[in-house]
Write a protein that holds these residues in place. Structure first.
Motif, PDB file in Angstrom:
ATOM      1  N   ARG A   1      20.317  -6.120  16.953  1.00 21.31           N
ATOM      2  CA  ARG A   1      19.118  -5.276  16.955  1.00 21.31           C
ATOM      3  C   ARG A   1      19.131  -4.210  18.033  1.00 21.31           C
ATOM      4  NH1 ARG A   1      15.436  -7.259  13.503  1.00 21.31           N
ATOM      5  NH2 ARG A   1      13.736  -6.071  14.471  1.00 21.31           N
ATOM      6  N   ARG A   2      20.318  -3.681  18.310  1.00 24.48           N
ATOM      7  CA  ARG A   2      20.451  -2.523  19.197  1.00 24.48           C
ATOM      8  C   ARG A   2      20.627  -1.293  18.308  1.00 24.48           C
ATOM      9  NH1 ARG A   2      19.682  -3.426  24.804  1.00 24.48           N
ATOM     10  NH2 ARG A   2      20.707  -1.389  24.958  1.00 24.48           N
ATOM     11  N   PHE A   3      19.532  -0.916  17.648  1.00 26.88           N
ATOM     12  CA  PHE A   3      19.615   0.106  16.611  1.00 26.88           C
ATOM     13  C   PHE A   3      19.942   1.491  17.182  1.00 26.88           C
ATOM     14  CE2 PHE A   3      16.495  -3.019  14.770  1.00 26.88           C
ATOM     15  CZ  PHE A   3      17.403  -3.582  13.886  1.00 26.88           C
ATOM     16  N   ALA A   4      19.396   1.813  18.331  1.00 26.62           N
ATOM     17  CA  ALA A   4      19.688   3.117  18.948  1.00 26.62           C
ATOM     18  C   ALA A   4      21.162   3.211  19.324  1.00 26.62           C
ATOM     19  CB  ALA A   4      18.805   3.327  20.170  1.00 26.62           C
ATOM     20  N   ASP A   5      21.708   2.117  19.853  1.00 27.70           N
ATOM     21  CA  ASP A   5      23.130   2.105  20.219  1.00 27.70           C
ATOM     22  C   ASP A   5      24.002   2.249  18.977  1.00 27.70           C
ATOM     23  OD1 ASP A   5      22.290   1.688  22.813  1.00 27.70           O
ATOM     24  OD2 ASP A   5      22.558  -0.485  22.710  1.00 27.70           O
ATOM     25  N   ALA A   6      23.615   1.554  17.896  1.00 30.81           N
ATOM     26  CA  ALA A   6      24.366   1.655  16.646  1.00 30.81           C
ATOM     27  C   ALA A   6      24.312   3.080  16.105  1.00 30.81           C
ATOM     28  CB  ALA A   6      23.803   0.679  15.612  1.00 30.81           C
ATOM     29  N   ALA A   7      23.140   3.690  16.143  1.00 32.82           N
ATOM     30  CA  ALA A   7      22.996   5.061  15.647  1.00 32.82           C
ATOM     31  C   ALA A   7      23.816   6.033  16.487  1.00 32.82           C
ATOM     32  CB  ALA A   7      21.518   5.465  15.659  1.00 32.82           C
ATOM     33  N   ARG A   8      23.817   5.810  17.794  1.00 32.69           N
ATOM     34  CA  ARG A   8      24.586   6.684  18.688  1.00 32.69           C
ATOM     35  C   ARG A   8      26.083   6.541  18.403  1.00 32.69           C
ATOM     36  NH1 ARG A   8      22.793   4.528  23.032  1.00 32.69           N
ATOM     37  NH2 ARG A   8      20.806   5.655  22.961  1.00 32.69           N
ATOM     38  N   ALA A   9      26.560   5.305  18.259  1.00 29.17           N
ATOM     39  CA  ALA A   9      27.979   5.084  17.973  1.00 29.17           C
ATOM     40  C   ALA A   9      28.374   5.689  16.637  1.00 29.17           C
ATOM     41  CB  ALA A   9      28.277   3.578  17.984  1.00 29.17           C
ATOM     42  N   LEU A  10      27.541   5.497  15.628  1.00 27.13           N
ATOM     43  CA  LEU A  10      27.841   6.045  14.308  1.00 27.13           C
ATOM     44  C   LEU A  10      27.828   7.568  14.328  1.00 27.13           C
ATOM     45  CD1 LEU A  10      28.437   5.429  11.348  1.00 27.13           C
ATOM     46  CD2 LEU A  10      25.965   5.402  10.930  1.00 27.13           C
ATOM     47  N   ALA A  11      26.884   8.150  15.053  1.00 28.42           N
ATOM     48  CA  ALA A  11      26.813   9.608  15.143  1.00 28.42           C
ATOM     49  C   ALA A  11      28.056  10.179  15.824  1.00 28.42           C
ATOM     50  CB  ALA A  11      25.553  10.024  15.906  1.00 28.42           C
ATOM     51  N   VAL A  12      28.514   9.500  16.873  1.00 29.63           N
ATOM     52  CA  VAL A  12      29.731   9.959  17.565  1.00 29.63           C
ATOM     53  C   VAL A  12      30.930   9.832  16.640  1.00 29.63           C
ATOM     54  CG1 VAL A  12      31.332   9.456  19.447  1.00 29.63           C
ATOM     55  CG2 VAL A  12      28.867   9.500  19.873  1.00 29.63           C
ATOM     56  N   PHE A  13      31.034   8.693  15.942  1.00 30.52           N
ATOM     57  CA  PHE A  13      32.143   8.510  15.007  1.00 30.52           C
ATOM     58  C   PHE A  13      32.152   9.610  13.949  1.00 30.52           C
ATOM     59  CE2 PHE A  13      33.378   6.910  10.781  1.00 30.52           C
ATOM     60  CZ  PHE A  13      34.722   6.662  11.007  1.00 30.52           C
ATOM     61  N   ILE A  14      31.006   9.867  13.344  1.00 32.12           N
ATOM     62  CA  ILE A  14      30.919  10.911  12.309  1.00 32.12           C
ATOM     63  C   ILE A  14      31.201  12.277  12.907  1.00 32.12           C
ATOM     64  CG2 ILE A  14      29.349  12.079  10.715  1.00 32.12           C
ATOM     65  CD1 ILE A  14      27.986   9.375  10.277  1.00 32.12           C
ATOM     66  N   GLY A  15      30.682  12.517  14.109  1.00 31.86           N
ATOM     67  CA  GLY A  15      30.858  13.823  14.733  1.00 31.86           C
ATOM     68  C   GLY A  15      32.306  14.150  15.040  1.00 31.86           C
ATOM     69  N   VAL A  16      33.018  13.220  15.678  1.00 31.35           N
ATOM     70  CA  VAL A  16      34.405  13.516  16.042  1.00 31.35           C
ATOM     71  C   VAL A  16      35.297  13.513  14.803  1.00 31.35           C
ATOM     72  CG1 VAL A  16      34.123  12.677  18.390  1.00 31.35           C
ATOM     73  CG2 VAL A  16      34.911  11.105  16.620  1.00 31.35           C
ATOM     74  N   THR A  17      34.953  12.685  13.802  1.00 30.55           N
ATOM     75  CA  THR A  17      35.715  12.688  12.550  1.00 30.55           C
ATOM     76  C   THR A  17      35.520  14.012  11.820  1.00 30.55           C
ATOM     77  OG1 THR A  17      35.529  10.277  12.354  1.00 30.55           O
ATOM     78  CG2 THR A  17      36.056  11.502  10.352  1.00 30.55           C
ATOM     79  N   ALA A  18      34.288  14.523  11.836  1.00 28.05           N
ATOM     80  CA  ALA A  18      34.021  15.826  11.221  1.00 28.05           C
ATOM     81  C   ALA A  18      34.736  16.942  11.973  1.00 28.05           C
ATOM     82  CB  ALA A  18      32.518  16.085  11.192  1.00 28.05           C
ATOM     83  N   PHE A  19      34.793  16.815  13.295  1.00 27.16           N
ATOM     84  CA  PHE A  19      35.526  17.805  14.093  1.00 27.16           C
ATOM     85  C   PHE A  19      37.001  17.812  13.704  1.00 27.16           C
ATOM     86  CE2 PHE A  19      38.167  18.544  17.909  1.00 27.16           C
ATOM     87  CZ  PHE A  19      37.844  19.877  18.142  1.00 27.16           C
ATOM     88  N   ALA A  20      37.584  16.621  13.576  1.00 32.36           N
ATOM     89  CA  ALA A  20      38.984  16.529  13.158  1.00 32.36           C
ATOM     90  C   ALA A  20      39.167  17.102  11.761  1.00 32.36           C
ATOM     91  CB  ALA A  20      39.448  15.073  13.207  1.00 32.36           C
ATOM     92  N   MET A  21      38.187  16.906  10.894  1.00 29.92           N
ATOM     93  CA  MET A  21      38.270  17.433   9.535  1.00 29.92           C
ATOM     94  C   MET A  21      38.242  18.958   9.541  1.00 29.92           C
ATOM     95  SD  MET A  21      35.978  16.213   6.270  1.00 29.92           S
ATOM     96  CE  MET A  21      36.517  14.513   6.565  1.00 29.92           C
ATOM     97  N   ALA A  22      37.461  19.522  10.461  1.00 33.65           N
ATOM     98  CA  ALA A  22      37.400  20.984  10.557  1.00 33.65           C
ATOM     99  C   ALA A  22      38.697  21.566  11.107  1.00 33.65           C
ATOM    100  CB  ALA A  22      36.223  21.389  11.441  1.00 33.65           C
TER     101      ALA A  22
END
Length: 393
Positions: A187-208
């Motif tokens: 139930r650390r939802f903010a931490d999960a959201a932050r980790a997922l956002a970072v994962f998506i962000g850097v993956t999207a950066f690599a995709m670009a």
């Protein structure tokens, strides 16, 4: 005199510094003598060169040294971007850079789990464990990634930056995505959201930056043919490998893999939830790490570095005999004494199967023991429902 007394009282800096010094000397000597060193770090470096030269990460790597096996690059494109930093160094010094990080990574991974008085012995002993010495010998990133996860979970426990490191680690090697699920379960939802956002962000950066490699990775290279060809090898200690060694390929094997993987995941996350409820977050994290090793299609023996903090926690809770027995098991002899390669694993005798699957068997047995311990504790049979044996940071 003062510093010598401090070192006698806390020899950890000597152990860490000594290990770093030895590994640095090895890297320099091997570089000067042009001796092959670090097959996996050579692949990382070659992947970095592929990015810089506009070559495909997922085609044969042209920058591999002549002595290296023709291994493929199996990491996501974001990892390839990070590995461009290794192109500034010779192959052996790339190995040395990762080797230098081994001892500090072991310290940071052990510190939240082990009693302070046990740390020096545990650090020295860790180098005798196959996951550790194999990670160092290959030039792998396992110890660094484990230390990053542990630091994120415990050192940044109440920080608004918690989850960032796990998001980055998951973008380097996908299996750590399970730690985002761990955040959700506790139930650390903010931490999960932050980790997922970072994962998506850097993956999207690599995709670009690497659109072609990203498309190829996420559509085909993620299901690497090299992994498929070696899935049943004794060096792979995952559930899928166990099934590949004991059952013929086909629908039945697939059903067994999927059904039991779902069962293992459900039991593990239930246990994580209950352990968190009673305040045992260290054991809960180890359960999640063990689940990742069990469910990953490929869990090479050098991926099993999580045995190090597990041994630290066992020793801290007074189970030193069990810790020693598991440590002996993880020195690598179980993999060495059984026939391996070329499908020999399918012809194992019962004894060979027990020995050859020892890492996996220990993990499943530990999970069952943890469930039993929890039920006893929860029902008042263990003495208490709190975790007095838990080790404070």
């Amino acid at each position: 005199m003062k510093w010598s007394k401090e070192l006698r009282a806390n020899p950890v800096p000597v152990v860490v510094g000594g290990a770093m010094t030895v590994l640095a000397v090895v890297a320099l000597v091997w570089w000067i003598s042009d001796t092959p060193l670090g097959i996996d770090s050579a692949v990382y470096r070659a992947g970095g060169f592929a990015v810089l030269r506009g070559e495909s990460l997922y085609s044969p790597l042209r920058a591999l040294p002549g002595w290296a096996l023709d291994l493929p690059f199996t990491y996501p494109p974001f990892a390839g971007l990070l590995f461009t930093s290794l192109t500034a160094l010779p192959t052996q010094l790339c190995w040395g850079l990762l080797a230098l990080a081994a001892a500090p990574s072991l310290y940071f991974a052990l510190r939240p789990f082990a009693a302070r008085t046990h740390l020096p012995v545990l650090l020295v002993g860790a180098f005798a464990l196959q996951p550790v010495w194999q990670t160092i010998g290959l030039g792998q990133v396992n110890l660094v990634l484990m230390a990053a996860v542990v630091a994120d979970m415990f050192l940044l426990r109440d920080s608004r930056f918690r989850g960032i490191a796990i998001g980055i680690v998951a973008a380097i090697k996908l299996i750590p995505l399970i730690f985002i699920v761990h955040f959700l379960v506790v139930r650390r939802f903010a931490d999960a959201a932050r980790a997922l956002a970072v994962f998506i962000g850097v993956t999207a950066f690599a995709m670009a930056v690497l659109p072609g490699d990203s498309l190829r990775y996420w559509t085909s290279a993620i299901l690497n043919a090299h992994f498929a060809a070696t899935k049943g090898w004794v060096g792979n200690q995952s559930w899928q490998a166990f099934v590949a060694r004991t059952m013929p390929d086909g629908t039945a094997a697939t059903v067994v893999i999927v059904a039991f993987s779902a069962l293992f995941a459900a039991l593990a996350m239930w246990l994580v939830h209950r352990l968190h409820r009673v305040g045992d977050d260290r054991a809960a994290l180890l359960v999640t790490a063990g689940c990742s090793l069990l469910l990953s299609p490929i869990s090479w023996t050098h991926h099993w570095v999580w045995v190090v903090p597990a041994l630290g926690l066992l020793a801290a809770r007074g189970r030193r005999g069990g810790a020693v027995a598991i440590a002996v098991l993880f020195t690598g002899w179980t993999v060495a004494v059984v026939p391996g390669g070329g499908g020999a694993e399918r012809d194992w005798t019962f004894v060979e199967a027990v020995v050859g699957n020892a890492y996996l068997i220990v993990l499943v047995a530990a999970g069952l023991a943890c469930h039993l311990r929890f039920f006893k504790m929860y029902n008042g049979l263990y003495g208490t429902t709190n975790t007095k044996n838990d080790v404070n940071l």
